[in-house]
Design an enzyme around this catalytic site. Structure first.
Site, PDB file in Angstrom:
ATOM      1  N   GLY A 105       0.816  -1.218   0.000  1.00 40.43           N
ATOM      2  CA  GLY A 105       0.000   0.000   0.000  1.00 40.43           C
ATOM      3  C   GLY A 105       0.846   1.262   0.000  1.00 40.43           C
ATOM      4  O   GLY A 105       0.447   2.299   0.513  1.00 40.43           O
ATOM      5  N   GLY A 107       1.562   2.950  -2.586  1.00 38.28           N
ATOM      6  CA  GLY A 107       1.172   3.851  -3.670  1.00 38.28           C
ATOM      7  C   GLY A 107       1.848   3.553  -4.995  1.00 38.28           C
ATOM      8  O   GLY A 107       2.235   4.470  -5.714  1.00 38.28           O
ATOM      9  N   SER A 108       1.977   2.264  -5.337  1.00 40.44           N
ATOM     10  CA  SER A 108       2.649   1.937  -6.594  1.00 40.44           C
ATOM     11  C   SER A 108       1.848   2.434  -7.802  1.00 40.44           C
ATOM     12  O   SER A 108       2.432   2.843  -8.805  1.00 40.44           O
ATOM     13  CB  SER A 108       2.892   0.429  -6.707  1.00 40.44           C
ATOM     14  OG  SER A 108       1.729  -0.291  -6.426  1.00 40.44           O
ATOM     15  N   SER A 109       0.504   2.460  -7.700  1.00 41.06           N
ATOM     16  CA  SER A 109      -0.297   2.906  -8.852  1.00 41.06           C
ATOM     17  C   SER A 109      -0.055   4.381  -9.143  1.00 41.06           C
ATOM     18  O   SER A 109       0.108   4.779 -10.300  1.00 41.06           O
ATOM     19  CB  SER A 109      -1.794   2.716  -8.587  1.00 41.06           C
ATOM     20  OG  SER A 109      -2.045   1.425  -8.162  1.00 41.06           O
ATOM     21  N   ALA A 111       2.574   6.147  -8.214  1.00 37.97           N
ATOM     22  CA  ALA A 111       3.980   6.353  -8.605  1.00 37.97           C
ATOM     23  C   ALA A 111       4.198   5.954 -10.066  1.00 37.97           C
ATOM     24  O   ALA A 111       4.907   6.639 -10.801  1.00 37.97           O
ATOM     25  CB  ALA A 111       4.905   5.570  -7.682  1.00 37.97           C
ATOM     26  N   ASP A 152      -1.327  10.851  -2.820  1.00 38.64           N
ATOM     27  CA  ASP A 152      -0.267   9.930  -3.240  1.00 38.64           C
ATOM     28  C   ASP A 152       0.403  10.415  -4.529  1.00 38.64           C
ATOM     29  O   ASP A 152       1.614  10.289  -4.706  1.00 38.64           O
ATOM     30  CB  ASP A 152      -0.827   8.501  -3.403  1.00 38.64           C
ATOM     31  CG  ASP A 152      -2.194   8.461  -4.061  1.00 38.64           C
ATOM     32  OD1 ASP A 152      -2.717   9.522  -4.462  1.00 38.64           O
ATOM     33  OD2 ASP A 152      -2.754   7.363  -4.202  1.00 38.64           O
TER      34      ASP A 152
END
Ligand code: PMV
Length: 319
Positions: A105, A107-109, A111, A152
């Site tokens: 969780g 925040g890969s989406s 980033a 994010d």
């Protein structure tokens, strides 16, 4: 070829309330997502995502409107939005790599979305200010998830530790001197859109009550801002506990989060809270250095300590 990387994030204060126009404080973390990109002479878009189940995905500039698998949705929607806004188009070779697992969780989406937009602006020589990168990346995230404050996305772009008001109305860099955090992973994946929508539903029934709690969250964020400047860790820990109490009352905590939070506090943390939407993912504890080992040991008995340092640099072009 361009190589771009952007950091993940951890929400420090103001979770959920930020969706309703209140402020939050978010720090960018040293776990980065990177995207390599190159233009092709044909119209194919080939995404190589070795860490994802999907492996390699092949599509084309003509198919950007169709429904795509979730692993490549953020990259492809970012491309679609960029092409539309700047009226450009070309095939692309893309490789995405993550220094962290999407399950934490961090925040890969967001980033990967920010890295894609920034990479495209380099490839197509489009000058974009940070605000413009924010607007297009945030639109991309909303197109897919329909809910979210954009905190994010802001962390991935600006880096450091920021005071953020929902939708990017205010983004202010904070002067963070030290933040001795321990991050504990519950082992359970939290589903952010479901939790945000769940709270929205609850708010329909208890609007006055929940809005009053959001106002308190706002006050916690304001107070924490002052204490960040002076690194008053004891007060910041206490404020974390207050903030977590609010979040728990919204019903977004979980047994796993509560256990890790209680354990951390019993082992000497100044304070602890869930970070983000809740339901699982990670908790954070603020610790005196001399108690760090004990807190980490306690967390490792129930979950897993993730090695994370805050205040990381925002999106950047890698040489
Ligand atoms: O679950 P995360 O780490 O993506 O954080 C969500 C934070 C919320 O405030 C609940 C939603 C948002 O977009 O601000």
């Amino acid at each position: 070829m361009v190589r771009i990387s952007a950091p993940g994030k951890l929400m420090l204060f103001g979770d959920h309330a930020v969706v309703y126009g209140r402020p939050c404080i978010v720090t960018a973390v040293n776990h980065r997502m990177s995207v390599n990109m190159e233009r092709r002479t044909d119209n194919k878009i080939i995404i190589n995502a070795p860490q994802m189940k999907i492996g390699t995905y092949i599509t084309s500039t003509e198919e950007l409107d169709k429904e795509n698998p979730k692993e490549v949705k953020f990259v492809l929607t970012a491309i679609k939005n960029f092409f539309k806004k700047y009226n450009v188009r070309s095939g692309l070779d893309i490789e995405t790599k993550s220094k962290f697992s999407s399950k934490f969780g961090f925040g890969s989406s967001s980033a990967v979305t920010v890295s894609t937009i920034k990479g495209l602006s380099e490839l197509f020589n489009v000058e974009m200010s940070k605000n413009e990168v924010f607007d297009l990346s945030y639109k991309t995230v909303l197109d897919i998830q329909s809910v979210g404050s954009g905190f994010d996305v802001a962390a991935a772009i600006y880096g450091g530790t920021i005071y953020f008001v929902g939708g990017g109305k205010k983004i202010k860099q904070m002067n963070l001197k030290k933040l001795p955090l321990v991050v504990g992973y519950t082992g359970v994946k939290g589903d952010t859109p479901t939790l945000v929508k769940g709270l929205a539903k609850k708010r329909e029934k208890y609007k006055e009550l929940i809005d009053a709690k959001f106002d308190i969250s706002d006050k916690i964020v304001s107070q924490s801002r002052e204490h960040f400047e002076t690194s008053n860790l004891e007060v910041l820990g206490e404020l974390m506990n207050f903030n977590h109490g609010l979040l728990n009352s919204f019903g977004v905590s979980s047994l796993e989060l509560e256990s890790l939070i209680q354990k951390a506090k019993k082992s000497g943390a100044y304070g602890a809270k869930l970070s983000g939407a809740g339901g699982g993912d990670c908790m954070i504890a603020l610790v005196p250095e001399e108690k760090r080992k004990g807190v980490e040991k306690a967390i490792n008995q129930l979950g897993a300590v993730i090695n994370v340092s805050p205040n990381a640099e925002g999106v950047r072009i890698e040489k």
